[in-house]
Design an enzyme around this catalytic site. Structure first.
Site, PDB file in Angstrom:
ATOM      1  N   ASP A 160       0.874  -1.173   0.000  1.00  0.00           N
ATOM      2  CA  ASP A 160       0.000   0.000   0.000  1.00  0.00           C
ATOM      3  C   ASP A 160       0.908   1.219   0.000  1.00  0.00           C
ATOM      4  O   ASP A 160       2.133   1.087   0.109  1.00  0.00           O
ATOM      5  CB  ASP A 160      -0.934   0.010   1.219  1.00  0.00           C
ATOM      6  CG  ASP A 160      -2.249   0.739   0.949  1.00  0.00           C
ATOM      7  OD1 ASP A 160      -2.193   1.925   0.582  1.00  0.00           O
ATOM      8  OD2 ASP A 160      -3.321   0.123   1.101  1.00  0.00           O
ATOM      9  N   HIS A 207      -3.156   3.492  -4.536  1.00  0.00           N
ATOM     10  CA  HIS A 207      -2.464   3.166  -3.285  1.00  0.00           C
ATOM     11  C   HIS A 207      -1.051   2.661  -3.559  1.00  0.00           C
ATOM     12  O   HIS A 207      -0.574   1.710  -2.931  1.00  0.00           O
ATOM     13  CB  HIS A 207      -3.249   2.100  -2.507  1.00  0.00           C
ATOM     14  CG  HIS A 207      -4.498   2.606  -1.864  1.00  0.00           C
ATOM     15  ND1 HIS A 207      -4.486   3.363  -0.721  1.00  0.00           N
ATOM     16  CD2 HIS A 207      -5.804   2.489  -2.221  1.00  0.00           C
ATOM     17  CE1 HIS A 207      -5.732   3.678  -0.385  1.00  0.00           C
ATOM     18  NE2 HIS A 207      -6.549   3.169  -1.282  1.00  0.00           N
ATOM     19  N   GLU A 218     -10.078   2.882  -4.833  1.00  0.00           N
ATOM     20  CA  GLU A 218      -9.760   4.276  -4.531  1.00  0.00           C
ATOM     21  C   GLU A 218      -8.659   4.870  -5.407  1.00  0.00           C
ATOM     22  O   GLU A 218      -7.911   5.743  -4.971  1.00  0.00           O
ATOM     23  CB  GLU A 218      -9.384   4.426  -3.053  1.00  0.00           C
ATOM     24  CG  GLU A 218     -10.520   4.079  -2.113  1.00  0.00           C
ATOM     25  CD  GLU A 218     -10.169   4.277  -0.651  1.00  0.00           C
ATOM     26  OE1 GLU A 218     -11.076   4.613   0.128  1.00  0.00           O
ATOM     27  OE2 GLU A 218      -8.988   4.099  -0.280  1.00  0.00           O
TER      28      GLU A 218
END
Length: 691
Positions: A196, A273, A329
């Protein structure tokens, strides 16, 4: 030694880890097990282990000796082996035909006064039956087993927990410790969030800078890193904080999990990410510069070369059928201006950046399929088109899973409302820092993974559920365990036990015992017996002049946080400790401007509403509240203008009431709460009260 013999040795090694704790509690009318079995038939009497008790298995001498070594120090460690089956005072472990126990993870446990027979058609079923035996011993006096017949099998094939080790690293021993507990409570999937933006945690030999640089940052706490520039540093920097797993570490943990019938699903995040990768290899970003982009550039072949090389090493390390590729995202901001991404869109006839993401997901999926693997992704992989072979992990509510199964795709339920274990689990003022949300043990237990709207065929595509542990604020192993237990036990029972067998009162009692057991085993669970409970105001109806009156919204509320809809602010229902309890109404990037019609001109003395603030999820107090009144709905008199005096930089949860007191006549009351203007910010209020 045969594979079967090695399995049974491994099986009883689990007893060494999770056996040996006894509690002096009397036998109960109900078995003290989590998860509750599918079927329990109670009989008179009990079987008591004695010095004469013997095991019977098909193991040869070598296998028996190895098993005896594994059993040393456990409650069953002194039980010797018999050379042949014994009808009395024995424990018999049998791999049977699938006609006897048809379910792959099912088992049949028969405990009578003279002995124990455990039967299963698979090694996994036998393993879960032994976990039941262990729980019965550990939750009793350590030697007495109640006379019961248990026929058991799980409701769902996927019962998992996710652990984020990017934001705060956890060493392999911590991971193995959690695998022990998951196995004991019959969970069978471990979703390992290895990469991440905050750190890369898996050794990739082709790209050594991922672990010599992208795994280290000059800040101990994530929040300090987040506000301090989000930079990385070399491993030998004296400020370096972080860590990673060598490939040997990975193999060790994967083998450890497999012995406990847990499949590890690795996650390699893409396309978003990915700040840590792009800081290390900026040529994979749209800008070509470090610390600018969070998403891979989809327009360059270098991105696909990198991801495919990484995935080849991941495939070699993890035997899991599935690889998780993230997909959540992605900002997509760089793609809109990047000439290479725009060219890719033109060449591939893609109409939007959503389709560009879908192009990348499909291409990675084809690569994995060619190497015998399948993909799981967060529900954003639906955007731009879903491939037939993808499994969707639904986190933004249940809608992603519903969309997936209606398209014929498998889905795993993990909605934040019920499955995000980084949320507060009790009154926030009594708890360590959390990112937000409020998820009690009872609420987690109330989760039903199969929506009513699905047909029988669609429901069959719901594979199960997963609890997610995101570690933004979990800086220590103790804090992480505190957030996991006992809520993961509620999800374990939801995933295993038939819905009609669930019983909250019974589970709560059993969970209290499980918390004590975990403490004795060296875990750090939340002290369930000291639970404070929800906000007192939320327990009663708020009687006031505005109750059930007509209310008009100038600006729309969020569908995600609608509460009870149009009447949410006048329904007499106060919110609890957190905004995600369906009682608070949320407004995103917007002011709140509502007018309440009291039906007739009325003497009023007080108007107020409460708001909350939590910096992590961008929930803010209004910068100002304006309260005004009118007798005709046309001309309004300002009763009060109230400014906020709490900084948005405050880290802890804040509640503040904005109101007016005095004397006025009004039929219409207008309540305006002005946003502080921070992009992506929320305003939440629960009730406008007029007296």
């Amino acid at each position: 030694m045969t594979k079967h013999h090695r399995f049974l040795i491994t099986l009883f090694a689990g007893l060494l880890l999770l056996g040996g704790i006894s509690c002096s509690t009397p036998q109960k009318a109900e078995v003290d097990l989590i998860p509750m079995p599918r079927s329990v038939e109670y009989h008179r009497g009990a079987f008591t282990l004695s010095p004469e008790t013997k095991f019977y298995t098909q193991l040869p001498t070598e296998g028996k000796e190895a098993l005896a070594r594994c059993l040393e120090g456990t409650l069953l460690g002194s039980v010797p082996f018999a050379d042949e089956a014994t009808g009395n005072n024995g424990i018999s472990l049998n791999l049977c035909d699938s006609t006897v126990v048809p379910e792959a993870e099912g088992y049949r446990l028969e405990i009578g006064k003279k002995g124990v027979t455990l039967s299963a058609s698979t090694e996994a079923g036998l393993f879960y039956g032994i976990q039941t035996l262990l729980q019965l011993l550990n939750n009793g006096d350590g030697k007495t087993l109640p006379a019961v017949t248990i026929d058991d099998a799980p409701r769902f094939p996927y019962r998992g927990m996710h652990l984020d080790v990017s934001r705060h690293f956890a060493d392999k021993e911590f991971v193995k410790k959690q695998l022990d507990a998951l196995a004991y409570f019959k969970m069978n999937r471990f979703h390992w969030h290895l990469t991440d933006g905050a750190g890369w945690r898996i050794e990739i030999k082709k790209y050594p800078r991922l672990t010599s640089f992208a795994a280290w940052r000059p800040f101990e706490k994530l929040n300090d890193w987040w506000t301090g520039g989000r930079t990385f540093c070399d491993q030998n920097d004296p400020r370096a904080v972080g860590g990673y797993y060598t490939q040997d570490d990975i193999r060790e943990v994967v083998a450890y999990a497999a012995e406990r019938h847990i499949t590890i699903i690795p996650e390699i995040e893409m396309p978003g990410h990915s700040e840590e990768v792009l800081a290390t290899y900026p040529e994979l970003s749209c800008s070509g510069k470090p610390y600018v982009d969070a998403d891979y550039c989809i327009g360059t072949e270098k991105t696909f070369e990198f991801l495919e090389n990484v995935l080849l090493e991941v495939i070699d390390l993890f035997p899991s059928e599935y690889i998780h590729i993230g997909g959540d995202e992605a900002s997509k901001n760089g793609w809109r201006k990047c000439p290479r991404c725009q060219k890719r869109m033109a060449d591939e006839h893609l109409a939007s950046v959503e389709e560009l993401q879908s192009y990348m997901i499909h291409r990675i999926e084809r690569f994995l399929n060619e190497h015998g693997r399948k993909i799981i992704g967060w529900d954003e992989i639906i955007e731009g088109g879903l491939t037939p072979g993808a499994t969707v992990m639904s986190w933004r509510g249940e809608e992603g899973a519903i969309h997936a199964v209606k398209a014929g795709n498998p889905a795993i339920m993990t909605p934040g409302k019920y499955c995000y274990l980084d949320a507060y689990q009790d009154a926030p003022s009594t708890q360590p820092m959390a990112i937000g949300g409020y998820l009690t043990l009872e609420k987690a237990y109330s989760f039903e993974p199969v929506p009513d709207s699905l047909t029988t065929e669609e429901a069959a595509l719901i594979q199960g559920l997963q609890g997610n542990v995101w570690t933004e604020y979990m800086t220590t192993p103790e804090h992480t365990e505190y957030m996991i237990y006992p809520r993961i036990l509620a999800l374990a029972e939801v995933g295993w036990t038939p819905a009609e067998r669930k019983d909250w009162k019974s589970f709560h009692t059993r969970a209290l015992h499980a918390v004590q057991f975990l403490k004795e085993k060296g875990y750090n669970p939340f002290p369930l017996d000291k639970e404070v409970g929800d906000k007192p105001e939320s327990m009663r109806t708020e009687e006031n002049l505005a109750l059930n009156k007509s209310v008009t919204h100038l600006y729309p509320y969020s569908k995600q946080y609608a509460g009870e809809g149009d009447q949410a602010l006048v329904d007499g229902v106060r919110g609890g400790w957190m905004y995600n309890d369906d009682r608070w109404q949320g407004f995103l990037n917007s002011d709140i401007d509502v007018t309440i019609d009291l039906d007739s001109i009325t003497d009023i003395k007080q108007v107020y509403a409460e708001f909350l603030q939590l910096k992590g999820p961008y929930v803010w107090l209004p910068k100002q509240v304006i309260i005004s009144a009118s007798t005709d709905g046309k001309e309004y008199t300002t009763l009060a203008t109230v400014d906020n005096d709490i900084s948005p930089e405050v880290e802890t949860l804040q509640f503040k009431t904005f109101g007016w007191e005095g004397n006025a006549k009004a039929r219409y009351v207008r309540y305006q709460a002005l946003s502080n203007g921070i992009e992506g910010g929320w305003l939440f209020t629960d009730e406008i009260i007029i007296r």
